[in-house]
Design a protein around this motif. Structure first.
Motif, PDB file in Angstrom:
ATOM      1  N   ASN A 201       0.817  -1.211   0.000  1.00  0.00           N
ATOM      2  CA  ASN A 201       0.000   0.000   0.000  1.00  0.00           C
ATOM      3  C   ASN A 201       0.851   1.261   0.000  1.00  0.00           C
ATOM      4  OD1 ASN A 201      -2.667  -1.131   0.016  1.00  0.00           O
ATOM      5  ND2 ASN A 201      -2.326  -1.754   2.134  1.00  0.00           N
ATOM      6  N   SER A 202       2.167   1.089  -0.094  1.00  0.00           N
ATOM      7  CA  SER A 202       3.091   2.217  -0.078  1.00  0.00           C
ATOM      8  C   SER A 202       3.527   2.572  -1.494  1.00  0.00           C
ATOM      9  CB  SER A 202       4.324   1.875   0.767  1.00  0.00           C
ATOM     10  OG  SER A 202       5.384   2.770   0.526  1.00  0.00           O
ATOM     11  N   SER A 203       3.293   3.806  -1.900  1.00  0.00           N
ATOM     12  CA  SER A 203       3.719   4.239  -3.233  1.00  0.00           C
ATOM     13  C   SER A 203       5.239   4.248  -3.338  1.00  0.00           C
ATOM     14  CB  SER A 203       3.158   5.630  -3.547  1.00  0.00           C
ATOM     15  OG  SER A 203       3.599   6.586  -2.586  1.00  0.00           O
ATOM     16  N   GLU A 204       5.929   4.570  -2.237  1.00  0.00           N
ATOM     17  CA  GLU A 204       7.389   4.594  -2.249  1.00  0.00           C
ATOM     18  C   GLU A 204       7.962   3.193  -2.435  1.00  0.00           C
ATOM     19  OE1 GLU A 204       5.522   6.020   0.072  1.00  0.00           O
ATOM     20  OE2 GLU A 204       5.863   8.170  -0.252  1.00  0.00           O
ATOM     21  N   LEU A 205       7.420   2.223  -1.694  1.00  0.00           N
ATOM     22  CA  LEU A 205       7.898   0.845  -1.828  1.00  0.00           C
ATOM     23  C   LEU A 205       7.570   0.289  -3.209  1.00  0.00           C
ATOM     24  CD1 LEU A 205       6.981  -0.684   1.663  1.00  0.00           C
ATOM     25  CD2 LEU A 205       9.251  -0.032   0.830  1.00  0.00           C
ATOM     26  N   ALA A 206       6.396   0.627  -3.733  1.00  0.00           N
ATOM     27  CA  ALA A 206       6.009   0.155  -5.066  1.00  0.00           C
ATOM     28  C   ALA A 206       6.955   0.705  -6.122  1.00  0.00           C
ATOM     29  CB  ALA A 206       4.573   0.568  -5.375  1.00  0.00           C
ATOM     30  N   ALA A 207       7.290   1.979  -6.021  1.00  0.00           N
ATOM     31  CA  ALA A 207       8.198   2.588  -6.988  1.00  0.00           C
ATOM     32  C   ALA A 207       9.584   1.961  -6.901  1.00  0.00           C
ATOM     33  CB  ALA A 207       8.283   4.097  -6.752  1.00  0.00           C
ATOM     34  N   ALA A 208      10.046   1.710  -5.683  1.00  0.00           N
ATOM     35  CA  ALA A 208      11.366   1.094  -5.504  1.00  0.00           C
ATOM     36  C   ALA A 208      11.398  -0.306  -6.100  1.00  0.00           C
ATOM     37  CB  ALA A 208      11.726   1.054  -4.022  1.00  0.00           C
ATOM     38  N   MET A 209      10.359  -1.097  -5.834  1.00  0.00           N
ATOM     39  CA  MET A 209      10.332  -2.463  -6.350  1.00  0.00           C
ATOM     40  C   MET A 209      10.178  -2.479  -7.868  1.00  0.00           C
ATOM     41  SD  MET A 209       8.348  -4.725  -3.424  1.00  0.00           S
ATOM     42  CE  MET A 209       6.859  -3.739  -3.369  1.00  0.00           C
ATOM     43  N   ALA A 210       9.451  -1.506  -8.418  1.00  0.00           N
ATOM     44  CA  ALA A 210       9.305  -1.416  -9.872  1.00  0.00           C
ATOM     45  C   ALA A 210      10.660  -1.181 -10.529  1.00  0.00           C
ATOM     46  CB  ALA A 210       8.329  -0.306 -10.233  1.00  0.00           C
ATOM     47  N   ARG A 211      11.474  -0.324  -9.918  1.00  0.00           N
ATOM     48  CA  ARG A 211      12.823  -0.093 -10.461  1.00  0.00           C
ATOM     49  C   ARG A 211      13.692  -1.334 -10.307  1.00  0.00           C
ATOM     50  NH1 ARG A 211      12.323   4.664  -7.485  1.00  0.00           N
ATOM     51  NH2 ARG A 211      13.830   3.889  -5.954  1.00  0.00           N
ATOM     52  N   LEU A 212      13.642  -1.949  -9.126  1.00  0.00           N
ATOM     53  CA  LEU A 212      14.526  -3.076  -8.831  1.00  0.00           C
ATOM     54  C   LEU A 212      14.246  -4.296  -9.714  1.00  0.00           C
ATOM     55  CD1 LEU A 212      14.513  -2.733  -4.958  1.00  0.00           C
ATOM     56  CD2 LEU A 212      16.552  -2.565  -6.410  1.00  0.00           C
ATOM     57  N   ARG A 213      13.003  -4.472 -10.150  1.00  0.00           N
ATOM     58  CA  ARG A 213      12.681  -5.629 -10.984  1.00  0.00           C
ATOM     59  C   ARG A 213      13.157  -5.441 -12.427  1.00  0.00           C
ATOM     60  NH1 ARG A 213       6.152  -5.445 -12.416  1.00  0.00           N
ATOM     61  NH2 ARG A 213       6.158  -3.271 -13.130  1.00  0.00           N
ATOM     62  N   SER A 214      13.564  -4.222 -12.770  1.00  0.00           N
ATOM     63  CA  SER A 214      13.970  -3.945 -14.150  1.00  0.00           C
ATOM     64  C   SER A 214      15.264  -3.134 -14.181  1.00  0.00           C
ATOM     65  CB  SER A 214      12.845  -3.195 -14.887  1.00  0.00           C
ATOM     66  OG  SER A 214      13.133  -3.096 -16.262  1.00  0.00           O
ATOM     67  N   HIS A 215      16.328  -3.744 -13.624  1.00  0.00           N
ATOM     68  CA  HIS A 215      17.690  -3.202 -13.721  1.00  0.00           C
ATOM     69  C   HIS A 215      17.912  -1.892 -12.971  1.00  0.00           C
ATOM     70  CE1 HIS A 215      18.525  -6.222 -16.821  1.00  0.00           C
ATOM     71  NE2 HIS A 215      17.373  -5.876 -17.374  1.00  0.00           N
ATOM     72  N   GLY A 216      16.945  -1.458 -12.173  1.00  0.00           N
ATOM     73  CA  GLY A 216      17.087  -0.177 -11.488  1.00  0.00           C
ATOM     74  C   GLY A 216      16.878   1.000 -12.403  1.00  0.00           C
ATOM     75  N   ILE A 217      16.260   0.742 -13.548  1.00  0.00           N
ATOM     76  CA  ILE A 217      16.113   1.762 -14.594  1.00  0.00           C
ATOM     77  C   ILE A 217      14.722   2.385 -14.559  1.00  0.00           C
ATOM     78  CG2 ILE A 217      15.816   1.988 -17.105  1.00  0.00           C
ATOM     79  CD1 ILE A 217      18.219   0.132 -17.405  1.00  0.00           C
ATOM     80  N   THR A 218      14.661   3.677 -14.807  1.00  0.00           N
ATOM     81  CA  THR A 218      13.384   4.370 -14.933  1.00  0.00           C
ATOM     82  C   THR A 218      13.453   5.366 -16.079  1.00  0.00           C
ATOM     83  OG1 THR A 218      11.773   5.795 -13.825  1.00  0.00           O
ATOM     84  CG2 THR A 218      14.082   6.118 -13.237  1.00  0.00           C
ATOM     85  N   LYS A 219      12.328   5.608 -16.694  1.00  0.00           N
ATOM     86  CA  LYS A 219      12.228   6.657 -17.717  1.00  0.00           C
ATOM     87  C   LYS A 219      11.456   7.859 -17.192  1.00  0.00           C
ATOM     88  CE  LYS A 219      12.059   5.827 -22.030  1.00  0.00           C
ATOM     89  NZ  LYS A 219      11.742   5.448 -23.426  1.00  0.00           N
ATOM     90  N   LEU A 220      10.773   7.716 -16.060  1.00  0.00           N
ATOM     91  CA  LEU A 220       9.938   8.790 -15.546  1.00  0.00           C
ATOM     92  C   LEU A 220      10.757  10.031 -15.220  1.00  0.00           C
ATOM     93  CD1 LEU A 220       7.229   9.866 -14.596  1.00  0.00           C
ATOM     94  CD2 LEU A 220       7.647   8.818 -12.372  1.00  0.00           C
ATOM     95  N   GLU A 221      11.813   9.873 -14.417  1.00  0.00           N
ATOM     96  CA  GLU A 221      12.634  11.023 -14.048  1.00  0.00           C
ATOM     97  C   GLU A 221      13.307  11.621 -15.274  1.00  0.00           C
ATOM     98  OE1 GLU A 221      15.153  10.597 -10.598  1.00  0.00           O
ATOM     99  OE2 GLU A 221      13.877   8.986  -9.841  1.00  0.00           O
ATOM    100  N   ALA A 222      13.680  10.753 -16.207  1.00  0.00           N
ATOM    101  CA  ALA A 222      14.294  11.252 -17.444  1.00  0.00           C
ATOM    102  C   ALA A 222      13.316  12.138 -18.195  1.00  0.00           C
ATOM    103  CB  ALA A 222      14.722  10.076 -18.321  1.00  0.00           C
TER     104      ALA A 222
END
Length: 381
Positions: A201-222
Motif C-alpha cells: 500500500n506504499s507508493s514509495e515501496l512500489a516505486a522502488a520495487m518497480a525499479r529493482l525488478r527492471s535493472h534499477g532503470i526508470t524513464k519517468l525522471e528522465a
C-alpha cells in the motif's frame, strides 16, 4: 500416480497465451499491468508488482525495505529455503522464530519472547517474514502489533495463500504488513508457469520495487528532467535485476484469476472431505486459525509415530499416491548449518518436521481418488 499438487489448465488459459503469441508484445505489453490490476482488485491492495518468481519478489521486497549488510531478518524455519535466502542475498543476517504446533506457522508467543531478548541485546531484526504455511494465514494482527511496537517492517510470505482470508479480508491486503508476496508456481493456487508478485500500500515501496525488478532503470525522471532527450533515454538509479514477468505468463495468470475463487472453494471442499474421512485414523491435522479461510495449498497431517514416516512414505508412493513432506527446517540445511545453526535450536519446528506428511490436494483431485488416498493411508498405518 495421484499427484500431491497439479496445475489446472483449461482452453481459456491456452487461448489467452496463444493470443499473446500472435500479438505485438511478448514482454512489457498490456497483459502484465492487467494481471497486476486484477490482483490489486481482488486483494484490495493499492499496488501490485508482477515478477518472474516469488523468490524474486522476496528479494526486491527486502531491498525496497533497505535490508543490507549488518541488518537482521527473521522468518519461520518451516518454509521453503527462499524465504530465508532472500535476506542473505541482501547481505543481512538471518534467524528464525519457532512455530506453533497446531498451525505450523510462526508462533506470536515465541516471537514476543525473542523480540524482548533481542531488544535487551540491541539486536532487533529490521524485517520479519512470517510464512502462511499450507495457505493458512499467520496470526498477522499479533505479529503486526509486535512489529509496530519494536519498529520492525513485515513481509508476508503468502506464496501458499492467494485466495485465502484473514479476519474476513483477503490475504494480500497488507493491513498488518508492509509488503505481501504471492507465488504462481504450477502447484500453487493459480499459476503463471513460474512467477510471483509483491503487493504493498506504499507508493514509495512500489516505486522502488518497480525499479529493482527492471535493472534499477526508470524513464519517468528522465522525462521530467531531460526533456531535451528523445524516447531512447533512460536512467539507472539502483543496481536492479531482470525480474520482469513476460506477457505470456501474465496472460495465463489473468485467465487463471477468473477461476481463483472456484479453485479455493474446491480445495476447501476437499479439505473438509479429508477431515471427515481421517477421523478414523490416529492423526493430527494442521489447522488454520478460526478467524481465517485457508486457500489450502497443502494438506498436511502429523503421523502418530515419527519413526514410521519413511515406511509410510515409501508404501504410499508404491501405491501410486505421491505423498510429500513440507518442509525440512531451513536451519537444518547444510548451508545454514555452516552459518552456525544447530539441531535443537527450534524444537517445535524439528518435531513438526519429523512426523508430518503432505497428502495430495489440488482442484483436479476427485472424491474417489481422495477416498483411495485415505484408504491407502489407513492400510499402511
Amino acid at each position: 500416480m495421484i499427484l500431491y499438487g497439479q496445475q489446472s489448465i483449461n482452453q481459456q488459459d491456452i487461448d489467452s497465451v496463444v493470443a499473446v503469441l500472435t500479438s505485438d508484445y511478448l514482454t512489457q505489453g498490456p497483459q502484465v499491468p492487467a494481471f497486476e490490476a486484477a490482483l490489486s482488485a481482488f486483494t484490495g491492495v493499492q499496488y501490485t508488482l508482477a515478477v518472474n518468481s516469488a523468490t524474486s519478489a522476496l528479494h526486491i521486497a527486502c531491498l525496497a525495505l533497505g535490508v543490507g549488510v549488518g541488518d537482521r531478518v527473521w522468518t519461520s524455519p518451516i518454509t521453503f529455503v527462499a524465504s530465508a535466502n532472500a535476506a542473505l542475498y541482501c547481505g543481512a543476517e538471518i534467524d528464525f522464530v519457532d512455530i506453533d504446533a497446531i498451525t505450523g506457522n510462526m508462533c506470536p508467543t515465541q516471537l514476543a519472547i525473542k523480540l524482548a531478548e533481542a531488544a535487551k541485546q540491541d539486536k532487533l531484526p529490521k524485517v520479519i517474514i512470517p510464512v502462511h504455511l499450507c495457505g493458512h494465514s499467520c496470526d498477522m494482527q499479533a505479529i503486526g502489533k509486535l512489529a509496530s511496537q519494536y519498529g520492525i517492517k513485515v513481509i508476508e510470505d503468502a506464496s501458499h495463500a492467494i485466495g485465502g482470508y484473514y479476519q474476513s479480508e483477503p490475504v494480500g491486503n497488507c493491513r498488518y504488513s508492509d509488503i505481501c508476496i504471492f507465488s504462481f508456481h504450477p502447484v500453487k493456487i493459480i499459476t503463471t508457469a513460474e512467477g510471483g508478485a509483491a503487493l504493498t500500500n506504499s507508493s514509495e515501496l512500489a516505486a522502488a520495487m518497480a525499479r529493482l525488478r527492471s535493472h534499477g532503470i526508470t524513464k519517468l525522471e528522465a522525462e521530467l528532467q531531460r526533456q531535451d532527450q528523445g524516447d531512447w533515454y533512460y536512467e539507472q538509479h539502483d543496481l536492479g535485476y531482470n525480474y520482469r514477468m513476460t506477457e505470456l505468463q501474465a496472460a495465463l495468470g489473468l485467465s487463471q484469476m477468473t477461476r481463483l475463487q472456484s479453485f479455493v472453494c474446491r480445495r476447501n471442499e476437499l479439505a473438509t472431505h479429508y477431515t471427515q474421512l481421517l477421523t478414523r485414523l490416529p492423526l493430527t491435522l494442521i489447522q488454520p486459525l478460526a478467524e481465517s479461510i485457508s486457500s489450502y495449498h497443502l494438506f498436511v497431517v502429523r503421523l502418530p509415530k515419527a519413526e514410521q514416516r519413511r515406511r509410510i512414505f515409501d508404501e504410499m508412493r508404491a501405491l501410486n499416491v505421491q505423498v510429500h513432506v513440507h518442509y525440512i527446517p531451513v536451519h537444518l540445511q547444510p548451508y545454514y548449518q555452516n552459518l552456525g545453526f544447530t539441531r535443537g535450536q527450534f524444537p517445535q519446528a524439528e518435531t513438526f518436521y519429523n512426523d508430518i506428511l503432505t497428502l495430495p490436494l489440488h482442484p483436479g483431485l476427485s472424491q474417489k481418488e481422495l477416498a483411495y488416498v485415505v484408504d491407502c493411508l489407513e492400510k499402511v498405518i
